[in-house]
Scaffold this motif. Sequence first.
Motif, short mmCIF file in Angstrom:
data_model
loop_
_atom_site.label_atom_id
_atom_site.label_comp_id
_atom_site.label_asym_id
_atom_site.label_seq_id
_atom_site.Cartn_x
_atom_site.Cartn_y
_atom_site.Cartn_z
N ARG A 144 0.85 -1.18 0.00
CA ARG A 144 0.00 0.00 0.00
C ARG A 144 0.88 1.23 0.00
O ARG A 144 2.04 1.18 0.40
CB ARG A 144 -0.93 0.02 1.22
N VAL A 145 0.32 2.35 -0.45
CA VAL A 145 1.08 3.58 -0.59
C VAL A 145 0.56 4.61 0.41
O VAL A 145 -0.62 4.96 0.37
CB VAL A 145 0.96 4.14 -2.02
N PRO A 146 1.40 5.11 1.30
CA PRO A 146 0.94 6.11 2.26
C PRO A 146 0.79 7.48 1.63
O PRO A 146 1.47 7.80 0.65
CB PRO A 146 2.04 6.12 3.32
N SER A 147 -0.07 8.29 2.20
CA SER A 147 -0.20 9.67 1.76
C SER A 147 0.92 10.50 2.37
O SER A 147 1.56 10.09 3.35
CB SER A 147 -1.55 10.23 2.21
N PRO A 148 1.20 11.67 1.83
CA PRO A 148 2.21 12.54 2.44
C PRO A 148 1.89 12.87 3.89
O PRO A 148 2.80 12.98 4.71
CB PRO A 148 2.17 13.79 1.55
N VAL A 149 0.60 13.03 4.21
CA VAL A 149 0.23 13.31 5.60
C VAL A 149 0.60 12.13 6.48
O VAL A 149 1.14 12.29 7.59
CB VAL A 149 -1.29 13.61 5.70
N ASP A 150 0.33 10.92 6.01
CA ASP A 150 0.68 9.73 6.79
C ASP A 150 2.19 9.62 6.97
O ASP A 150 2.67 9.26 8.04
CB ASP A 150 0.16 8.47 6.10
#
Length: 378
Positions: A144-150
């Motif tokens: 899975r790919v995290p968001s920049p916020v994550d």
Amino acid sequence: MSGLMRRRRDAEGQQTPCGSWIDRRRTQAALGKLQPKRPCQSRERSQKGGPQEPPNFTRHPNCAGCSMNIPIWISWHNSPTGGRMQPVRADYALSMAATPKSAALGQALRAAREAQEPRVSASGLSVRLGWSPSTVGRWESGARVPSPVDVATLLTELNVSAALREELVAMATTTGDRHWVAMTIPEQRRALAALLEAERDAREITIVSPLLVPGFCQSAAYARAIMQTGQVPAHEIEPRVRTRVGRRDVLAEDNPPSVQILLGEAALHRLIGGPAILARQLRLLQAIGGSPTVDLRVVPLASPWAPDLEGPYDLHTFEGARPATVHVETRMSAIVLHEPEHVTEYRNAAVTVQAVAMPPRESSEFIGETATRLEQQT
């Protein structure tokens, strides 16, 4: 700033490059409540007269109706000076499909976590941040790919340096791009790590190199001569040489990949390091070409035009659903391609180059004859 205020800041927000503060709790709450399980569900509810999204939240237009993208809602920013909360629309979308850059990001996140003392597990870090126990592990594996916020949230919790946090947050904003162009030194290092990981996992490797013995085949002395002439910092040369020579270790594995090397004849005559070093390099090439899983072919100088004259590249094909990748290196950047149409172009180019190359046995004999002439000069 008092310790209490600092802990509150670390718990609630992360400063962005523009100086705003991302309110983590509100952003995550918005994402958790409003992000549909499937990108089309929210649109279906609207079409059926169901509840609409709140007016303060807007989905990224590129995500609408696309089964491969996750809708990204407005992030909440809190200006430290203004003290007023206002929604700011995010201008990126996250692809659910892993890319070479997202895999490199995952490796960097794992390295940041494992550098902690005492070491914390991926599941333990996930729970500490209020996420599902498998969240961080899936990011690190590239599933899975995290968001920049994550990413900012995780790295703030790990208390990494500001430079590393900024670098990885920037990577996270472009993980879904159609190609990865690594221009900065830190990003080029991550691209190299991605190349090494691709070589370890690949089932088939195709290397096209018209002017130089490719890094996969270089001897320590040959590689060292290139780096010394190329003005690589002295303290970096030996670690780089060890890394380059170690790339061939995959050939000694129990189930090694199939490797095709299409080498331009010019590489056999360029006196890198002098005749003695080049001669030993060519003997090493002969040995590599004799491996049962290696197909080494020389492209003669007298051959007609072929796509190898456009430049070197490495193509990696994997088992299962993992997409093939192409790595292209220039003096100032590294480029990683993974879109099927791009990979197909390079795969077809290799077929064209192979058509004008010598057969493996003739190539080995030609390399040996060239090495013998060089040995007679020393």
